[in-house]
Design a protein around this motif. Structure first.
Motif, PDB file in Angstrom:
ATOM      1  N   LEU A 104      61.381  64.388  26.740  1.00 61.22           N
ATOM      2  CA  LEU A 104      61.454  65.049  28.032  1.00 61.22           C
ATOM      3  C   LEU A 104      62.870  64.941  28.579  1.00 61.22           C
ATOM      4  CD1 LEU A 104      58.203  63.573  29.632  1.00 61.22           C
ATOM      5  CD2 LEU A 104      58.437  65.743  28.408  1.00 61.22           C
ATOM      6  N   SER A 105      63.285  65.954  29.336  1.00 63.85           N
ATOM      7  CA  SER A 105      64.602  65.915  29.969  1.00 63.85           C
ATOM      8  C   SER A 105      64.490  65.285  31.351  1.00 63.85           C
ATOM      9  CB  SER A 105      65.166  67.332  30.115  1.00 63.85           C
ATOM     10  OG  SER A 105      65.367  67.910  28.854  1.00 63.85           O
ATOM     11  N   THR A 106      65.510  64.545  31.740  1.00 60.38           N
ATOM     12  CA  THR A 106      65.581  64.052  33.114  1.00 60.38           C
ATOM     13  C   THR A 106      65.779  65.262  34.021  1.00 60.38           C
ATOM     14  OG1 THR A 106      66.611  62.031  32.305  1.00 60.38           O
ATOM     15  CG2 THR A 106      66.759  62.473  34.674  1.00 60.38           C
ATOM     16  N   THR A 107      64.971  65.361  35.060  1.00 61.95           N
ATOM     17  CA  THR A 107      65.020  66.556  35.895  1.00 61.95           C
ATOM     18  C   THR A 107      65.896  66.333  37.117  1.00 61.95           C
ATOM     19  OG1 THR A 107      63.577  68.291  36.763  1.00 61.95           O
ATOM     20  CG2 THR A 107      63.053  66.066  37.423  1.00 61.95           C
ATOM     21  N   VAL A 134      59.921  69.394  46.433  1.00 67.81           N
ATOM     22  CA  VAL A 134      59.292  68.605  45.381  1.00 67.81           C
ATOM     23  C   VAL A 134      60.197  68.642  44.154  1.00 67.81           C
ATOM     24  CG1 VAL A 134      57.294  68.484  43.826  1.00 67.81           C
ATOM     25  CG2 VAL A 134      56.967  69.122  46.233  1.00 67.81           C
ATOM     26  N   SER A 135      60.402  67.497  43.516  1.00 70.31           N
ATOM     27  CA  SER A 135      61.201  67.470  42.290  1.00 70.31           C
ATOM     28  C   SER A 135      60.492  68.270  41.199  1.00 70.31           C
ATOM     29  CB  SER A 135      61.391  66.030  41.806  1.00 70.31           C
ATOM     30  OG  SER A 135      62.241  65.331  42.670  1.00 70.31           O
ATOM     31  N   VAL A 136      61.251  69.046  40.464  1.00 69.56           N
ATOM     32  CA  VAL A 136      60.687  69.793  39.346  1.00 69.56           C
ATOM     33  C   VAL A 136      60.105  68.798  38.347  1.00 69.56           C
ATOM     34  CG1 VAL A 136      61.249  71.283  37.373  1.00 69.56           C
ATOM     35  CG2 VAL A 136      62.232  71.764  39.624  1.00 69.56           C
ATOM     36  N   SER A 137      58.929  69.095  37.838  1.00 72.42           N
ATOM     37  CA  SER A 137      58.242  68.203  36.904  1.00 72.42           C
ATOM     38  C   SER A 137      59.093  67.948  35.659  1.00 72.42           C
ATOM     39  CB  SER A 137      56.898  68.819  36.494  1.00 72.42           C
ATOM     40  OG  SER A 137      56.293  68.077  35.455  1.00 72.42           O
ATOM     41  N   SER A 138      59.008  66.731  35.122  1.00 69.05           N
ATOM     42  CA  SER A 138      59.697  66.426  33.871  1.00 69.05           C
ATOM     43  C   SER A 138      58.887  66.906  32.668  1.00 69.05           C
ATOM     44  CB  SER A 138      59.956  64.915  33.762  1.00 69.05           C
ATOM     45  OG  SER A 138      58.726  64.214  33.774  1.00 69.05           O
ATOM     46  N   ASP A 187      69.152  72.338  34.781  1.00 63.82           N
ATOM     47  CA  ASP A 187      68.692  71.540  33.651  1.00 63.82           C
ATOM     48  C   ASP A 187      67.556  72.292  32.954  1.00 63.82           C
ATOM     49  OD1 ASP A 187      65.947  70.010  34.769  1.00 63.82           O
ATOM     50  OD2 ASP A 187      67.375  70.637  36.299  1.00 63.82           O
ATOM     51  N   LEU A 188      67.131  71.781  31.821  1.00 67.74           N
ATOM     52  CA  LEU A 188      66.105  72.432  31.012  1.00 67.74           C
ATOM     53  C   LEU A 188      64.802  72.616  31.783  1.00 67.74           C
ATOM     54  CD1 LEU A 188      65.261  73.456  28.157  1.00 67.74           C
ATOM     55  CD2 LEU A 188      64.531  71.118  27.667  1.00 67.74           C
ATOM     56  N   ASN A 189      64.377  71.583  32.534  1.00 67.94           N
ATOM     57  CA  ASN A 189      63.099  71.662  33.235  1.00 67.94           C
ATOM     58  C   ASN A 189      63.095  72.740  34.318  1.00 67.94           C
ATOM     59  OD1 ASN A 189      61.821  69.537  31.814  1.00 67.94           O
ATOM     60  ND2 ASN A 189      62.970  68.047  33.003  1.00 67.94           N
ATOM     61  N   THR A 190      64.202  72.887  35.028  1.00 63.70           N
ATOM     62  CA  THR A 190      64.281  73.924  36.061  1.00 63.70           C
ATOM     63  C   THR A 190      64.194  75.300  35.432  1.00 63.70           C
ATOM     64  OG1 THR A 190      65.648  72.458  37.433  1.00 63.70           O
ATOM     65  CG2 THR A 190      65.645  74.799  37.999  1.00 63.70           C
ATOM     66  N   ARG A 191      64.868  75.494  34.313  1.00 62.62           N
ATOM     67  CA  ARG A 191      64.790  76.783  33.602  1.00 62.62           C
ATOM     68  C   ARG A 191      63.383  77.034  33.077  1.00 62.62           C
ATOM     69  NH1 ARG A 191      69.480  76.689  29.279  1.00 62.62           N
ATOM     70  NH2 ARG A 191      68.585  78.734  28.821  1.00 62.62           N
ATOM     71  N   LEU A 192      62.733  75.990  32.572  1.00 68.87           N
ATOM     72  CA  LEU A 192      61.347  76.129  32.097  1.00 68.87           C
ATOM     73  C   LEU A 192      60.410  76.514  33.238  1.00 68.87           C
ATOM     74  CD1 LEU A 192      60.984  73.076  29.663  1.00 68.87           C
ATOM     75  CD2 LEU A 192      60.683  75.476  29.039  1.00 68.87           C
ATOM     76  N   LEU A 193      60.645  75.918  34.430  1.00 69.54           N
ATOM     77  CA  LEU A 193      59.795  76.222  35.579  1.00 69.54           C
ATOM     78  C   LEU A 193      59.948  77.679  36.001  1.00 69.54           C
ATOM     79  CD1 LEU A 193      57.826  75.363  37.793  1.00 69.54           C
ATOM     80  CD2 LEU A 193      59.808  74.719  39.194  1.00 69.54           C
ATOM     81  N   VAL A 194      61.199  78.163  36.088  1.00 67.27           N
ATOM     82  CA  VAL A 194      61.420  79.565  36.466  1.00 67.27           C
ATOM     83  C   VAL A 194      60.708  80.487  35.484  1.00 67.27           C
ATOM     84  CG1 VAL A 194      63.161  81.376  36.718  1.00 67.27           C
ATOM     85  CG2 VAL A 194      63.583  79.115  37.682  1.00 67.27           C
ATOM     86  N   ARG A 195      60.815  80.191  34.196  1.00 73.69           N
ATOM     87  CA  ARG A 195      60.133  81.003  33.185  1.00 73.69           C
ATOM     88  C   ARG A 195      58.612  80.925  33.337  1.00 73.69           C
ATOM     89  NH1 ARG A 195      60.917  84.405  28.532  1.00 73.69           N
ATOM     90  NH2 ARG A 195      58.747  84.935  28.101  1.00 73.69           N
TER      91      ARG A 195
END
Length: 329
Positions: A104-107, A134-138, A187-195
């Motif tokens: 997992l990436s640190t968010t 809310v912090s984006v999920s890791s 970061d990777l998690n933010t991009r994953l969330l947008v997608r």
């Protein structure tokens, strides 16, 4: 002698596909890491070490962040960047997303607005009721039961602008929306969330960036992906993202005082010239025009420049007018 063959992640091995974004070319150039070569043996050993850690995590169904892996043996790995690079190589070599490696990436991103969901461990998250972001999920790929009545998603480049919109209760005043920020380069998690938001709701996604080459670069990462993560483009990029602001043409239209604008540095000029040569800019004539305007003026502006018109101009006038009258490209 043992060796592994890795795809080279570079501009020459990446192509642009309108529906996907930046995508790695199949059968592109590879590099070989050998156990009997003095130059590559240390990297080969580190790769085996991380592969063994991945194997144990998959077997035990546990997860670790990249930082966890680095701090498990800082003397061995030497630096966080070395770990990050090897993990990218392994993910690319196996052609599977990092999540499947149980890494997992640190968010660092935040989300707020009309959205609720359930984390993989059963924790319920309600962004609508929260007075703070809310912090984006890791573990974005593990979240489920996403519920929203939002009319659009707004990606905000900077944390300061995001917090200002949050303080102004923007996501409730204009119309229900979801706001996301990667606090700069996402970061990777933010991009994953947008997608994931795009896949789940199929609502318009707008980007709010500074009118400078760095802001345009960040927007391109969300929309088209990055060269370093091109092998995961179909999980990350959202080609439907629209550029809502701050547009270079807005500065002229709103009669922003030139004294409030910032002169280009040499780095800005080089960055903009690089962006203008990219294949996806040719598919965006309106973007091309805005970038040409920026290049000709050699001036840039942060979103905060709108406070020169009034303190709440962004949330009270600029964004509502843009959204109502279609001021995006």
């Amino acid at each position: 002698m043992y060796s592994v063959s890795l795809h080279c992640i570079c501009l020459e091995c990446v192509r642009f596909k309108d529906s996907v974004g930046l995508q790695m070319i199949p059968r592109c150039t590879t590099k070989q890491i050998r156990s009997d070569c003095p130059q590559s043996a240390p990297r080969f050993a580190l790769m085996l070490k991380i592969l063994s850690m991945i194997y144990k995590m998959v077997q035990s169904n546990t997860y670790a962040t990249k930082r966890d892996i680095y701090y498990s043996d800082t003397l061995l790995f030497g630096s966080q960047s070395a770990v990050d690079s090897i993990i990218n190589d392994i993910s690319c070599m196996l052609k599977i997303p990092r999540r499947s490696l149980h890494i997992l990436s640190t968010t660092k991103g935040f989300v707020a607005g009309n959205l609720s969901y359930t984390e993989e461990d059963g924790t319920k998250v309600n962004c609508t009721c929260s007075a703070t972001a809310v912090s984006v999920s890791s573990n974005v790929q593990g979240i489920k039961n996403l519920i929203s009545h939002a009319k659009f998603v707004l990606i905000v480049e900077k944390d300061a602008t995001f917090q200002r919109l949050l303080d102004d209760d923007f996501f409730n005043k204009v119309s229900p929306c979801i706001m996301v920020t990667g606090r700069g380069v996402p970061d990777l998690n933010t991009r994953l969330l947008v997608r994931k938001l795009w896949d789940s709701f199929q609502i318009p996604i707008f980007s709010l960036m500074d009118a400078d080459p760095h802001g345009v670069e960040i927007m391109c990462v969300y929309k088209y992906g990055s060269v370093s993560m091109s092998f995961e483009a179909h999980h990350l990029a959202v080609p439907s993202i629209k550029w809502l602001g701050l547009l270079p043409s807005d500065l002229k239209r709103l009669n922003i005082n030139k004294d409030a604008l910032i002169p280009f540095t040499k780095q800005d000029q080089n960055k903009l010239a690089s962006i203008q040569k990219r294949p996806y800019i040719a598919c965006q004539p309106l973007w091309k025009k805005e970038l040409e305007m920026m290049a000709a003026s050699k001036l840039k502006a942060e979103i905060q420049v709108l406070t020169s018109l009034s303190q709440d101009y962004l949330s009270r006038v600029y964004l509502p007018n843009k959204l109502q009258f279609g001021g995006w490209i």
